[in-house]
Write an enzyme that holds these catalytic residues in place. Structure first.
Site, PDB file in Angstrom:
ATOM      1  N   LYS A   1       0.822  -1.221   0.000  1.00 11.92           N
ATOM      2  CA  LYS A   1       0.000   0.000   0.000  1.00 11.92           C
ATOM      3  C   LYS A   1       0.852   1.266   0.000  1.00 11.92           C
ATOM      4  O   LYS A   1       0.349   2.340  -0.305  1.00 11.92           O
ATOM      5  CB  LYS A   1      -0.970   0.006   1.185  1.00 11.92           C
ATOM      6  N   ASP A   2       2.139   1.156   0.343  1.00  6.92           N
ATOM      7  CA  ASP A   2       3.031   2.323   0.335  1.00  6.92           C
ATOM      8  C   ASP A   2       3.621   2.613  -1.038  1.00  6.92           C
ATOM      9  O   ASP A   2       4.215   3.678  -1.249  1.00  6.92           O
ATOM     10  CB  ASP A   2       4.194   2.123   1.320  1.00  6.92           C
TER      11      ASP A   2
ATOM     12  N   ARG B   1      -8.206   8.307   4.348  1.00  4.83           N
ATOM     13  CA  ARG B   1      -9.197   7.304   3.911  1.00  4.83           C
ATOM     14  C   ARG B   1     -10.026   6.809   5.087  1.00  4.83           C
ATOM     15  O   ARG B   1     -11.255   6.712   5.005  1.00  4.83           O
ATOM     16  CB  ARG B   1      -8.448   6.126   3.250  1.00  4.83           C
ATOM     17  N   ARG B   2      -9.346   6.468   6.187  1.00  2.00           N
ATOM     18  CA  ARG B   2     -10.066   5.989   7.368  1.00  2.00           C
ATOM     19  C   ARG B   2     -10.944   7.090   7.956  1.00  2.00           C
ATOM     20  O   ARG B   2     -12.091   6.844   8.344  1.00  2.00           O
ATOM     21  CB  ARG B   2      -9.074   5.484   8.423  1.00  2.00           C
TER      22      ARG B   2
ATOM     23  N   ARG C   1       0.720  10.179  13.912  1.00  2.00           N
ATOM     24  CA  ARG C   1       1.807   9.502  13.229  1.00  2.00           C
ATOM     25  C   ARG C   1       2.489   8.580  14.222  1.00  2.00           C
ATOM     26  O   ARG C   1       2.191   8.586  15.405  1.00  2.00           O
ATOM     27  CB  ARG C   1       2.839  10.518  12.704  1.00  2.00           C
TER      28      ARG C   1
ATOM     29  N   ARG D   1       1.263   4.415  18.496  1.00  6.10           N
ATOM     30  CA  ARG D   1      -0.167   4.671  18.286  1.00  6.10           C
ATOM     31  C   ARG D   1      -1.018   4.002  19.358  1.00  6.10           C
ATOM     32  O   ARG D   1      -1.943   4.619  19.888  1.00  6.10           O
ATOM     33  CB  ARG D   1      -0.573   4.209  16.880  1.00  6.10           C
TER      34      ARG D   1
ATOM     35  N   CYS E   1      -0.953   7.590  -2.541  1.00  8.11           N
ATOM     36  CA  CYS E   1      -1.277   6.582  -1.532  1.00  8.11           C
ATOM     37  C   CYS E   1      -1.759   7.185  -0.212  1.00  8.11           C
ATOM     38  O   CYS E   1      -2.181   6.453   0.673  1.00  8.11           O
ATOM     39  CB  CYS E   1      -0.082   5.659  -1.283  1.00  8.11           C
TER      40      CYS E   1
END
Length: 325
Positions: A82-83, A135-136, A157, A163, A250
């Site tokens: 995905k990166d 997106r989330r 981040r 996190r 992305c």
């Protein structure tokens, strides 16, 4: 490939990247009988703490690895798919996309709460949910608005430990992370909710790894190709074709997932779903298409482009923050 020298596998330094690369290194040792050594590479995205969309988004985690491939410092690299930018450099080849892990997003919340429970009963009003993904944010906010739930998405981040630490310290009510990453570092037991793809579509390619080497190293590319999973490759190819056709990077608020639909043990069709939304959740364009499982890369690319065209016709272009250069 000479027998005496170890293969050098380039990886980012994070715990997740090192774990992912370690799994691939083990598989390559078994395949080739050669030693594999990990070479730690620091990417721009690892040292800059600004929000991803502010520092360029596309490619910030992979450019240093690709530069190391180009210069001959490493023989191959492992990326989170995905990166990767959707445009593939001619001098490099995606030699393998191994079988994908769970593509979903997960919630790690205080008091073991699910997303619905958390958003319905936060004592301070809106539940604070941390994520580094536009997106989330878009999809969680849209779902909350349509179901009368109250959340506040907070941009964060940091690595997975950092996190989750926001929740453990009480600074946030929950964080949203990728299921695959949580699984790979052995922290799935802390997940309080697996978010249905009907609520949040993952990033294109989420849960999949990409094993990349130089196109000129045909012998190594052929060896690495043994790790490739053809079903995963066509699925993520369709997802990334949708992303590319939307001309989005992305870090843009785009979700996509290609599901293989089976009749018993036989895979018959593939369903591709895509979503683009404003980060506050007030606007969402979400469409899907189903057809035969692509038998070639060209067919997978066509499926993604076709759905992207339909989404653009419905107004998706106006909802994307970052545009590809």
């Amino acid at each position: 490939m000479t027998a005496e020298r170890a293969l050098r596998l380039g990886t980012r330094r994070s715990k997740l990247a090192m774990t992912q690369s370690g799994h691939v290194a083990d598989a390559v040792r078994q395949l080739t009988g050669r030693e594999v050594e990990l070479v730690e590479i620091t990417s721009y995205g690892d040292v800059n703490r600004a929000h991803i969309s502010q520092i360029g988004g596309t490619g910030i985690f992979v450019t240093a690895l690709r530069d190391a491939l180009d210069s001959g410092e490493i023989d191959f690299a492992v990326h989170s798919l995905k990166d990767l930018p959707t445009a593939q450099p001619a001098q490099l080849t995606l030699a393998a996309i191994p079988e994908r892990e769970d593509p979903r997003d997960v919630l790690i919340a205080r008091d073991g709460l699910t997303f619905t429970e958390l958003a319905a009963q936060s004592p301070t009003g809106a539940a604070k949910v941390g994520t580094g993904s536009l997106r989330r944010m878009a999809q969680l906010n849209a779902y909350a608005k349509s179901h009368g739930l109250r959340i506040e998405t907070v941009p964060i981040r940091g690595n997975i430990d950092t996190r989750i630490g926001y929740v453990e310290k009480g600074e946030l009510d929950a964080v949203v992370l990728a299921a695959a990453g949580i699984s790979r570092i052995g922290r799935s037991g802390e997940v309080t909710d697996f978010l249905s793809t009907d609520i949040v579509l993952p990033a294109p390619g989420q849960g999949a790894l990409a094993v990349e080497c130089t196109a000129r190293n045909g012998e190594l590319a052929a060896a690495l190709a043994e790790l490739d999973d053809p079903f995963t490759r066509v699925a993520v190819t369709a997802e990334r074709a949708l992303l590319a056709a939307l001309e989005a990077g992305c870090s843009a608020p785009v979700g996509a997932l290609a599901d293989l639909l089976a009749d018993g043990q036989i895979v018959k069709e593939m369903r591709l779903r895509g979503v683009v939304g404003s980060t506050d959740g007030t606007e969402l364009v979400q469409l899907s298409t189903t057809g035969p499982v692509p038998s070639s890369e060209d067919e997978a690319l066509a499926l993604g482009r076709e759905l992207a065209a339909e989404m653009l016709a419905k107004g998706a272009a106006g909802l994307m923050g970052e545009r590809a250069l």
